[in-house]
Design an enzyme around this catalytic site. Sequence first.
Site, PDB file in Angstrom:
ATOM      1  N   ILE A  95      12.644  36.726   7.013  1.00  0.00           N
ATOM      2  CA  ILE A  95      11.827  37.915   6.751  1.00  0.00           C
ATOM      3  C   ILE A  95      10.640  37.958   7.710  1.00  0.00           C
ATOM      4  O   ILE A  95      10.316  38.997   8.286  1.00  0.00           O
ATOM      5  CB  ILE A  95      11.361  37.928   5.275  1.00  0.00           C
TER       6      ILE A  95
ATOM      7  N   ALA B 284       4.621  32.845   4.176  1.00  0.00           N
ATOM      8  CA  ALA B 284       5.082  31.453   4.028  1.00  0.00           C
ATOM      9  C   ALA B 284       5.409  31.138   2.574  1.00  0.00           C
ATOM     10  O   ALA B 284       4.579  31.325   1.685  1.00  0.00           O
ATOM     11  CB  ALA B 284       4.006  30.499   4.540  1.00  0.00           C
TER      12      ALA B 284
ATOM     13  N   ASP C  25      14.239  25.262  -6.701  1.00  0.00           N
ATOM     14  CA  ASP C  25      14.743  25.756  -7.975  1.00  0.00           C
ATOM     15  C   ASP C  25      15.226  24.637  -8.895  1.00  0.00           C
ATOM     16  O   ASP C  25      15.724  23.608  -8.442  1.00  0.00           O
ATOM     17  CB  ASP C  25      15.922  26.718  -7.723  1.00  0.00           C
TER      18      ASP C  25
ATOM     19  N   GLN D  83      13.212  34.557 -13.250  1.00  0.00           N
ATOM     20  CA  GLN D  83      14.581  34.211 -12.860  1.00  0.00           C
ATOM     21  C   GLN D  83      14.923  32.817 -13.349  1.00  0.00           C
ATOM     22  O   GLN D  83      14.070  31.911 -13.308  1.00  0.00           O
ATOM     23  CB  GLN D  83      14.732  34.297 -11.324  1.00  0.00           C
TER      24      GLN D  83
ATOM     25  N   GLN E 206      13.514  29.263 -11.875  1.00  0.00           N
ATOM     26  CA  GLN E 206      12.399  29.553 -10.963  1.00  0.00           C
ATOM     27  C   GLN E 206      11.064  29.705 -11.702  1.00  0.00           C
ATOM     28  O   GLN E 206      10.267  30.576 -11.353  1.00  0.00           O
ATOM     29  CB  GLN E 206      12.686  30.819 -10.156  1.00  0.00           C
TER      30      GLN E 206
ATOM     31  N   TYR F  91       8.474  29.212  -8.919  1.00  0.00           N
ATOM     32  CA  TYR F  91       8.457  30.301  -7.927  1.00  0.00           C
ATOM     33  C   TYR F  91       8.001  31.620  -8.581  1.00  0.00           C
ATOM     34  O   TYR F  91       7.182  32.351  -8.019  1.00  0.00           O
ATOM     35  CB  TYR F  91       9.865  30.435  -7.364  1.00  0.00           C
TER      36      TYR F  91
ATOM     37  N   PRO G 120       9.999  41.663  -2.336  1.00  0.00           N
ATOM     38  CA  PRO G 120      11.409  41.767  -1.932  1.00  0.00           C
ATOM     39  C   PRO G 120      12.332  41.430  -3.094  1.00  0.00           C
ATOM     40  O   PRO G 120      12.011  40.587  -3.947  1.00  0.00           O
ATOM     41  CB  PRO G 120      11.551  40.707  -0.840  1.00  0.00           C
ATOM     42  N   GLY G 121      13.488  42.071  -3.093  1.00  0.00           N
ATOM     43  CA  GLY G 121      14.589  41.619  -3.936  1.00  0.00           C
ATOM     44  C   GLY G 121      15.314  40.498  -3.208  1.00  0.00           C
ATOM     45  O   GLY G 121      14.700  39.709  -2.490  1.00  0.00           O
ATOM     46  N   TYR G 122      16.614  40.447  -3.387  1.00  0.00           N
ATOM     47  CA  TYR G 122      17.415  39.403  -2.718  1.00  0.00           C
ATOM     48  C   TYR G 122      17.790  39.884  -1.319  1.00  0.00           C
ATOM     49  O   TYR G 122      18.454  40.890  -1.158  1.00  0.00           O
ATOM     50  CB  TYR G 122      18.654  39.086  -3.558  1.00  0.00           C
TER      51      TYR G 122
HETATM   52  N1  CAA Z   1      22.017  34.181 -14.480  1.00  0.00           N
HETATM   53  C1  CAA Z   1      22.744  33.821 -15.557  1.00  0.00           C
HETATM   54  N2  CAA Z   1      23.072  32.540 -15.825  1.00  0.00           N
HETATM   55  C2  CAA Z   1      22.657  31.602 -14.970  1.00  0.00           C
HETATM   56  C3  CAA Z   1      21.885  31.916 -13.845  1.00  0.00           C
HETATM   57  C4  CAA Z   1      21.597  33.270 -13.612  1.00  0.00           C
HETATM   58  N3  CAA Z   1      20.883  33.664 -12.567  1.00  0.00           N
HETATM   59  N4  CAA Z   1      21.616  30.773 -13.182  1.00  0.00           N
HETATM   60  C5  CAA Z   1      22.208  29.777 -13.883  1.00  0.00           C
HETATM   61  N5  CAA Z   1      22.824  30.290 -14.944  1.00  0.00           N
HETATM   62  C6  CAA Z   1      23.613  29.568 -15.938  1.00  0.00           C
HETATM   63  C7  CAA Z   1      24.872  28.989 -15.303  1.00  0.00           C
HETATM   64  O1  CAA Z   1      25.908  29.980 -15.196  1.00  0.00           O
HETATM   65  C8  CAA Z   1      25.238  27.885 -16.234  1.00  0.00           C
HETATM   66  O2  CAA Z   1      25.850  28.402 -17.381  1.00  0.00           O
HETATM   67  P1  CAA Z   1      26.960  27.526 -18.155  1.00  0.00           P
HETATM   68  O3  CAA Z   1      26.273  26.270 -18.581  1.00  0.00           O
HETATM   69  O4  CAA Z   1      27.351  28.422 -19.263  1.00  0.00           O
HETATM   70  O5  CAA Z   1      28.030  27.274 -17.119  1.00  0.00           O
HETATM   71  C9  CAA Z   1      23.873  27.359 -16.686  1.00  0.00           C
HETATM   72  O6  CAA Z   1      22.918  28.421 -16.401  1.00  0.00           O
HETATM   73  C10 CAA Z   1      23.488  26.121 -15.900  1.00  0.00           C
HETATM   74  O7  CAA Z   1      23.565  26.430 -14.506  1.00  0.00           O
HETATM   75  P2  CAA Z   1      23.926  25.331 -13.418  1.00  0.00           P
HETATM   76  O8  CAA Z   1      25.183  24.581 -13.799  1.00  0.00           O
HETATM   77  O9  CAA Z   1      23.884  25.965 -12.069  1.00  0.00           O
HETATM   78  O10 CAA Z   1      22.701  24.312 -13.635  1.00  0.00           O
HETATM   79  P3  CAA Z   1      21.908  23.521 -12.581  1.00  0.00           P
HETATM   80  O11 CAA Z   1      20.865  22.767 -13.327  1.00  0.00           O
HETATM   81  O12 CAA Z   1      22.814  22.772 -11.662  1.00  0.00           O
HETATM   82  O13 CAA Z   1      21.196  24.642 -11.676  1.00  0.00           O
HETATM   83  C11 CAA Z   1      19.849  26.549 -11.177  1.00  0.00           C
HETATM   84  C12 CAA Z   1      20.434  25.651 -12.278  1.00  0.00           C
HETATM   85  C13 CAA Z   1      18.875  25.741 -10.303  1.00  0.00           C
HETATM   86  C14 CAA Z   1      19.090  27.672 -11.886  1.00  0.00           C
HETATM   87  C15 CAA Z   1      20.983  27.087 -10.272  1.00  0.00           C
HETATM   88  O14 CAA Z   1      21.913  27.770 -11.064  1.00  0.00           O
HETATM   89  C16 CAA Z   1      20.459  28.012  -9.196  1.00  0.00           C
HETATM   90  O15 CAA Z   1      20.086  27.585  -8.117  1.00  0.00           O
HETATM   91  N6  CAA Z   1      20.409  29.326  -9.493  1.00  0.00           N
HETATM   92  C17 CAA Z   1      19.884  30.317  -8.569  1.00  0.00           C
HETATM   93  C18 CAA Z   1      18.434  30.553  -8.823  1.00  0.00           C
HETATM   94  C19 CAA Z   1      17.975  31.724  -7.994  1.00  0.00           C
HETATM   95  O16 CAA Z   1      18.359  32.845  -8.204  1.00  0.00           O
HETATM   96  N7  CAA Z   1      17.137  31.468  -7.012  1.00  0.00           N
HETATM   97  C20 CAA Z   1      16.685  32.516  -6.162  1.00  0.00           C
HETATM   98  C21 CAA Z   1      16.571  31.992  -4.752  1.00  0.00           C
HETATM   99  S1  CAA Z   1      16.294  33.282  -3.573  1.00  0.00           S
HETATM  100  C22 CAA Z   1      14.706  33.684  -3.799  1.00  0.00           C
HETATM  101  O17 CAA Z   1      13.986  33.114  -4.557  1.00  0.00           O
HETATM  102  C23 CAA Z   1      14.201  34.801  -2.948  1.00  0.00           C
HETATM  103  C24 CAA Z   1      13.636  35.875  -3.771  1.00  0.00           C
HETATM  104  O18 CAA Z   1      12.430  36.027  -3.792  1.00  0.00           O
HETATM  105  C25 CAA Z   1      14.524  36.773  -4.512  1.00  0.00           C
END
Ligand code: CAA
Length: 248
Positions: free
Chosen positions: A15, A90, A95, A148, A151, A154, A184-186
């Site tokens: 970005i 920055a 997560d 989220q 997060q 974050y 921002p969104g994703y």
């Molecule tokens: N929506 C719905 N359910 C979710 C979810 C979500 N976003 N994230 C995780 N879950 C659920 C999983 O499906 C899972 O469900 P089950 O147990 O029923 O299978 C449960 O939560 C556990 O998930 P994980 O097995 O993945 O558990 P973990 O401990 O290994 O990891 C986590 C958890 C760190 C949240 C991982 O799922 C992850 O990294 N998620 C993405 C988080 C995210 O969206 N980050 C955004 C990054 S981009 C950004 O931040 C930029 C911005 O500004 C938009």
Amino acid sequence: MTQRLALVTGGEGGIGTEICRQLGHAGRRVVTTCMDPEAANIEAWAEALRKEGIDANWIQCDVSDLSACEKMAETVREQYGDVEILVNVAGITKDGFLHKMDYEQWFDVININLNGAFNVTRQFVESMRKAGFGRIVNISSVNGQAGQFGQTNYSAAKAGMHGFTMALAKESAPKGVSVNTVSPGYIKTSMTDAIPDKVREAIISQIPAGDLGEPSDIARAVAFLTADDAGYINGANLPVNGAQFCSF
Ligand code: CAA
């Protein structure tokens, strides 16, 4: 007239680079702070922008370190002059569900994403006030607005950034300085690349626009808010998220 100087923190990221490019094409001189110049191959980054006719430079700085920010500001002032446009980009993610989150994950994200905005802005807001002109944009996130999974760190930092924006806007408006947030969104960057595929697909299915956004979508909002004639837009949050999250 000398072109206005824009400082973009984390300008070498997905970005940030596009923000530097669009500000540069709008006639701004651009300097980015970079945490690890070698890893970021920052000289090649600057060279690529210079080839497009942009006056682009960089300076090493860890935005979570207040004294490093003080030194960085002194050097920027000496080498390039007063910063009139500041974009706090920055940011990092570390997560994890709160019940599994360690202190380092919490503090690293708060220190870089939120305290970093203070550490850097603190260095430049006074000269903007004295000059009677300044544009500050804080890059927050839809996840600061809506929360989220995984997060808490974050989302707290990003929500905090908009509180910072609103309070600073009130302090700054009487002096011709605007302070706004872009949320921002994703967006297609290395940060969203790191999301597990299954989770990313689930997120995309909830975005009415049907896909992740482009870094240029965010840069366009920043260029708009930092324009010379945009000063009355102050204390606002501009979401750029493909209608994923809509609010007043
Ligand atoms: N929506 C719905 N359910 C979710 C979810 C979500 N976003 N994230 C995780 N879950 C659920 C999983 O499906 C899972 O469900 P089950 O147990 O029923 O299978 C449960 O939560 C556990 O998930 P994980 O097995 O993945 O558990 P973990 O401990 O290994 O990891 C986590 C958890 C760190 C949240 C991982 O799922 C992850 O990294 N998620 C993405 C988080 C995210 O969206 N980050 C955004 C990054 S981009 C950004 O931040 C930029 C911005 O500004 C938009």
